[in-house]
Motif scaffolding. Structure first.
Motif, PDB file in Angstrom:
ATOM      1  N   THR A   7      44.064  38.255  41.945  1.00  0.00           N
ATOM      2  CA  THR A   7      44.623  37.281  41.003  1.00  0.00           C
ATOM      3  C   THR A   7      45.465  37.974  39.938  1.00  0.00           C
ATOM      4  OG1 THR A   7      42.769  35.751  41.342  1.00  0.00           O
ATOM      5  CG2 THR A   7      44.058  35.477  39.325  1.00  0.00           C
ATOM      6  N   LEU A   8      44.952  39.079  39.403  1.00  0.00           N
ATOM      7  CA  LEU A   8      45.725  39.840  38.408  1.00  0.00           C
ATOM      8  C   LEU A   8      47.010  40.380  39.029  1.00  0.00           C
ATOM      9  CD1 LEU A   8      43.012  41.886  36.447  1.00  0.00           C
ATOM     10  CD2 LEU A   8      43.969  39.639  35.918  1.00  0.00           C
TER      11      LEU A   8
ATOM     12  N   LEU B 248      44.215  35.167  30.537  1.00  0.00           N
ATOM     13  CA  LEU B 248      43.063  36.005  30.875  1.00  0.00           C
ATOM     14  C   LEU B 248      41.750  35.309  30.515  1.00  0.00           C
ATOM     15  CD1 LEU B 248      44.481  39.430  29.667  1.00  0.00           C
ATOM     16  CD2 LEU B 248      44.345  38.588  32.031  1.00  0.00           C
ATOM     17  N   LYS B 249      41.773  34.574  29.409  1.00  0.00           N
ATOM     18  CA  LYS B 249      40.577  33.834  28.991  1.00  0.00           C
ATOM     19  C   LYS B 249      40.238  32.750  30.012  1.00  0.00           C
ATOM     20  CE  LYS B 249      38.551  31.405  25.056  1.00  0.00           C
ATOM     21  NZ  LYS B 249      38.757  30.930  23.675  1.00  0.00           N
TER      22      LYS B 249
ATOM     23  N   LEU C 298      44.202  43.875  28.989  1.00  0.00           N
ATOM     24  CA  LEU C 298      42.740  44.001  29.071  1.00  0.00           C
ATOM     25  C   LEU C 298      42.272  45.329  28.478  1.00  0.00           C
ATOM     26  CD1 LEU C 298      42.085  42.533  32.632  1.00  0.00           C
ATOM     27  CD2 LEU C 298      41.288  41.567  30.465  1.00  0.00           C
ATOM     28  N   ARG C 299      42.983  46.417  28.795  1.00  0.00           N
ATOM     29  CA  ARG C 299      42.609  47.736  28.240  1.00  0.00           C
ATOM     30  C   ARG C 299      42.739  47.737  26.717  1.00  0.00           C
ATOM     31  NH1 ARG C 299      44.914  49.957  33.012  1.00  0.00           N
ATOM     32  NH2 ARG C 299      46.981  49.966  32.043  1.00  0.00           N
ATOM     33  N   LEU C 300      43.813  47.129  26.218  1.00  0.00           N
ATOM     34  CA  LEU C 300      44.039  47.096  24.781  1.00  0.00           C
ATOM     35  C   LEU C 300      42.914  46.351  24.060  1.00  0.00           C
ATOM     36  CD1 LEU C 300      46.131  47.895  22.590  1.00  0.00           C
ATOM     37  CD2 LEU C 300      47.157  45.629  22.911  1.00  0.00           C
ATOM     38  N   ILE C 301      42.511  45.201  24.617  1.00  0.00           N
ATOM     39  CA  ILE C 301      41.422  44.430  24.014  1.00  0.00           C
ATOM     40  C   ILE C 301      40.109  45.194  24.121  1.00  0.00           C
ATOM     41  CG2 ILE C 301      40.039  42.325  24.283  1.00  0.00           C
ATOM     42  CD1 ILE C 301      42.670  40.907  25.069  1.00  0.00           C
ATOM     43  N   GLU C 302      39.905  45.872  25.238  1.00  0.00           N
ATOM     44  CA  GLU C 302      38.692  46.674  25.420  1.00  0.00           C
ATOM     45  C   GLU C 302      38.613  47.780  24.360  1.00  0.00           C
ATOM     46  OE1 GLU C 302      36.441  48.731  29.185  1.00  0.00           O
ATOM     47  OE2 GLU C 302      38.594  49.091  28.989  1.00  0.00           O
TER      48      GLU C 302
ATOM     49  N   LEU D 187      37.836  36.390  31.417  1.00  0.00           N
ATOM     50  CA  LEU D 187      37.841  37.841  31.200  1.00  0.00           C
ATOM     51  C   LEU D 187      37.819  38.242  29.732  1.00  0.00           C
ATOM     52  CD1 LEU D 187      40.443  38.810  33.947  1.00  0.00           C
ATOM     53  CD2 LEU D 187      37.935  38.719  34.117  1.00  0.00           C
ATOM     54  N   THR D 188      38.229  37.343  28.841  1.00  0.00           N
ATOM     55  CA  THR D 188      38.229  37.661  27.409  1.00  0.00           C
ATOM     56  C   THR D 188      37.540  36.542  26.643  1.00  0.00           C
ATOM     57  OG1 THR D 188      40.345  36.570  26.925  1.00  0.00           O
ATOM     58  CG2 THR D 188      40.432  38.879  27.642  1.00  0.00           C
ATOM     59  N   GLN D 189      37.137  36.862  25.425  1.00  0.00           N
ATOM     60  CA  GLN D 189      36.526  35.884  24.526  1.00  0.00           C
ATOM     61  C   GLN D 189      37.197  35.994  23.170  1.00  0.00           C
ATOM     62  OE1 GLN D 189      32.502  37.421  24.998  1.00  0.00           O
ATOM     63  NE2 GLN D 189      31.894  35.571  26.102  1.00  0.00           N
TER      64      GLN D 189
END
Length: 197
Positions: A116-117, A166-167, A134-138, A171-173
């Motif tokens: 999907t990504l 992504l949410k 995703l890496r940046l948010i991580e 995958l994100t909150q």
């Protein structure tokens, strides 16, 4: 409508069942819903009220200590218009929240998420971005969206739109400020690091 974290917590617990707003025209209507991190808020009614019609019970059921505190808060609004009482309750939980909390994923589910990504990146008019965001948010949980966007030399609003995609995948909150990876997102990132492209 925007809700402070403590108000959402009160709605979720049942302690708060109404809020007050200053509006020239109501921004919501009875029967409408709004997604929040606490779940889906259901609007039961929207009623114009005068200050005299606001009661002590109104104040307490909207999260204020007393009527005077509520009226003081309303009087500080910079918006023009009259006072409105919005009755509401917590409806169903947000399915995205349930999705985000599920970190017990099979290899096939992880592979499907990866696909999907890849599809999102392939269809993007820009360079691939999903893993980068995703890496940046991580690496920066709780950092403001504006600051995260600046890390990538991007404008805030398009960046936030990408995070919403992504949410939607769980995958994100969203936090009160910024974002974090969900348990599902963390599991996926571990998988992506261990799986060659």
């Amino acid at each position: 409508m925007l809700f402070k974290r403590e108000v959402l917590e009160g709605i979720a617990s049942g302690r708060i069942d109404r809020v007050f707003r200053v509006w020239a025209q109501p921004r919501v209507r009875a029967g409408s819903t709004q997604r929040t991190w606490a779940g889906i808020i259901v609007i039961d009614s929207v009623t114009p009220v005068t200050p005299e019609e606001i009661t002590e019970q109104d104040a307490q059921r909207s999260g204020f200590q007393d009527r005077a505190a509520l009226l003081t808060a309303l009087s500080k609004s910079t918006k023009e218009g009259g006072y409105h009482r919005v009755m509401l309750h917590l409806g169903a939980s947000d399915p995205r929240s349930e999705l985000a909390g599920n970190a017990d994923l099979t290899n096939q589910e992880l592979a499907d998420l990866k696909t999907t990504l890849d599809t999102i990146d392939t269809r993007s008019r820009r360079t691939p971005w999903t893993r980068e965001v995703l890496r940046l948010i991580e690496e920066h949980p709780g950092l403001r969206a504006q600051d995260l966007a600046e890390h990538l030399n991007r404008d805030k609003l398009p960046f936030k739109a990408d995070v919403r995609r992504l949410k939607a995948l769980g995958l994100t909150q969203s936090l009160e400020t910024g974002y974090r990876l969900s348990p599902r997102g963390q599991t996926l990132m571990t998988y992506l690091r261990s799986t060659p492209d």
